[in-house]
Motif scaffolding. Structure first.
Motif, PDB file in Angstrom:
ATOM      1  N   UNK B  14      54.709  -0.431  35.873  1.00 15.25           N
ATOM      2  CA  UNK B  14      53.898  -1.612  35.562  1.00 15.25           C
ATOM      3  C   UNK B  14      54.467  -2.331  34.346  1.00 15.25           C
ATOM      4  N   UNK B  15      54.853  -1.544  33.341  1.00 20.04           N
ATOM      5  CA  UNK B  15      55.428  -2.130  32.126  1.00 20.04           C
ATOM      6  C   UNK B  15      56.699  -2.901  32.457  1.00 20.04           C
ATOM      7  N   UNK B  17      57.418  -4.238  35.280  1.00 16.35           N
ATOM      8  CA  UNK B  17      57.028  -5.445  36.005  1.00 16.35           C
ATOM      9  C   UNK B  17      56.644  -6.554  35.027  1.00 16.35           C
ATOM     10  N   UNK B  18      55.877  -6.173  33.997  1.00 15.94           N
ATOM     11  CA  UNK B  18      55.472  -7.150  32.989  1.00 15.94           C
ATOM     12  C   UNK B  18      56.707  -7.685  32.267  1.00 15.94           C
ATOM     13  N   UNK B  67      51.977  -6.506  44.328  1.00 13.44           N
ATOM     14  CA  UNK B  67      51.581  -7.041  43.018  1.00 13.44           C
ATOM     15  C   UNK B  67      52.393  -8.298  42.708  1.00 13.44           C
TER      16      UNK B  67
END
Lengths: 291, 177
Positions: B14-15, B17-18, B67
């Motif tokens: 997730x990190x 992706x950010x 996402x």
């Protein structure tokens, strides 16, 4: 025999099933949609919040380095800005006279309230939250959403000119589809922009409806024969149709040629707003009119 | 201590992706921005498919692709999800070798990156959303992106492989209990 064994394979069945499922989902999302579902809203808003925390500081740090690099150009920039300001003050005086005249004439001709407010746009500044540069789906996320009154198909501009249109809106964020995604084949593409040239507002007309990624140029079609459009003209949106605000800079004319069927001409336009790392963009709120 | 690694892995994805949506655009020079399309999440998923298991990679690819699709929803939903999930699975089907050395892994990264991008291109072509020929797309953004991914994978190789091996040990222990 081997083929039957392959077909009875559970995994293959699942794979084919997901393939069909995906095609259904893609086909469904390809068409125009009124609003996003709640899982999408939730996902977009939470992720947008996290991205917001990262993007802005990174921008400031990068901006600092850029500023240091640009220090020696400062004097030159200052000079050109001074010239622009002088020109602006001169134009402002003329503009005020013309505006006063215009208002008086509108009153004399009994313009309705709607007609008077036709070109009053609201400008809202938006922070960019994150972006993707993928050629087939370049989009960026801004931190204004439906709670701030953003609606789909509103124009997004930078200081240079038109950047794109809002493609999807969730509660607190919205996605901007860049102008480079304009494609007449895409049913979901942004509507064509009615455009005209500066200084030839009443005589030039054309529709901008596609972008060529290979040559990085916009294409302006449906220019009527005998149009005075010429190479080097600055193209702006004309505001006809009401979707796009009037007077947004789009680009300059690269070349003009007779179109496919020989009836209308086609102009190739070099876009003014090149892709860059935007910190802030401006969303233009056009008044919703009942038709 | 046992169950710590799996949530950590998802958090890392997730990190990443950010990061690829926010910080990387500032680091990549403007001229190259249209040509390098970083997909760091996918690279980590490729590591997972080689050193861990292709089913995990399939699930992760599907969900993180989704996402990406939802956040940057410009045209269709599901393109990234499909491309990332399926290409990670296919790569895993061929290359799932827990002891793969560095050169093999790098080949996998190059191949996977190309496969993923090509699959995306194919999906957009099916829906008639891109007019450019494949050869142009290959030279314009697929090859530069491959090189970028290669460099990123080199950077990540040692720490990520160690973590994934530990994760595998953990899951094995759980299965034994």
């Amino acid at each position: 025999m081997k083929l039957f064994k392959l077909l009875s394979n559970k995994r293959l069945f699942i794979l084919l099933f997901t393939l069909v499922l995906f095609i259904v989902v893609m086909g469904f999302s390809l068409g125009t949609r009124k609003a996003l579902s709640w899982p999408e809203n939730f996902l977009r808003d939470t992720t947008g919040f996290v991205q917001n925390v990262f993007y802005k500081p990174a921008g400031y740090v990068a901006g600092l380095f850029e500023d240091i690099g640009n220090l020696h150009d400062l004097a030159k920039e200052n000079e050109s800005l001074k010239i622009t300001v002088a020109q602006y003050t001169r134009d402002k005086a003329t503009y005020n006279f013309i505006q006063a005249d215009n208002e008086r004439l509108q009153k004399l001709l009994k313009f309705t309230q709607a007609q008077k407010e036709k070109y009053d746009y609201e400008y809202h500044i938006a922070q960019v939250v994150s972006l993707t540069t993928e050629p087939s789906n370049s989009s960026l996320v801004i931190d204004l959403g439906s709670k701030d009154g953003v609606k789909t198909n509103m124009s997004v501009i930078s200081v240079e000119g038109l950047v794109g249109v809002i493609s999807e809106v969730s509660n607190f964020t919205s996605t901007v589809k860049l102008m480079t995604m304009m494609d007449s084949n895409d049913p979901n593409s942004q509507p064509a922009i009615a455009a005209t040239a500066i200084g030839k507002e009443n005589s030039t007309f054309g529709m901008i409806q596609s972008y060529n990624q290979e040559t990085k140029r916009l294409q302006m079609d449906k220019i009527p024969p005998g149009d005075p459009i010429a190479v080097g003209d600055t193209i702006v949106s004309s505001g006809i149709g009401g979707l796009y605000p009037r007077g947004l800079t789009i680009g300059t004319v690269d070349s003009v040629a007779v179109g496919e069927f020989g009836l209308t001409s086609t102009a190739i336009i070099k876009p003014k707003a090149e892709f860059e790392d935007w910190k802030q963009l401006i969303v233009v709120y056009t008044e919703e009119r009942t038709e | 201590m046992n169950m710590r690694r799996r949530p950590f892995l998802i958090l890392l994805l997730f990190l990443l992706f950010i990061l690829q949506g926010t910080i990387l655009p500032w680091l990549i020079p403007n001229v190259w921005e249209m040509r390098i399309i970083p997909n760091l999440v996918f690279i980590v998923i490729l590591f997972i498919t080689v050193y861990h298991h292709r089913h995990t990679a399939l699930l992760l690819g599907l969900s993180f692709g989704m996402l990406h699709d939802v956040i940057f929803y410009g045209r269709i939903i599901g393109a990234h999800s499909f491309a990332m999930g399926l290409s990670a699975y296919l790569i895993g089907l061929i290359f799932q070798i827990p002891r793969a050395p560095l050169p093999l892994m790098m080949t996998v990264v190059l191949l996977g990156s190309l496969l993923g991008d090509s699959m995306l291109f194919a999906i957009y072509s099916v829906f008639n959303l891109n007019n450019e020929p494949y050869s142009w797309a290959l030279l314009n953004h697929m090859l530069p992106t491959m090189l970028f991914h290669f460099a990123f994978a080199l950077l990540l190789y040692i720490p990520l492989r160690r973590q994934l091996e530990l994760l595998k040990k953990e899951t094995r222990k759980e299965e034994n209990i």
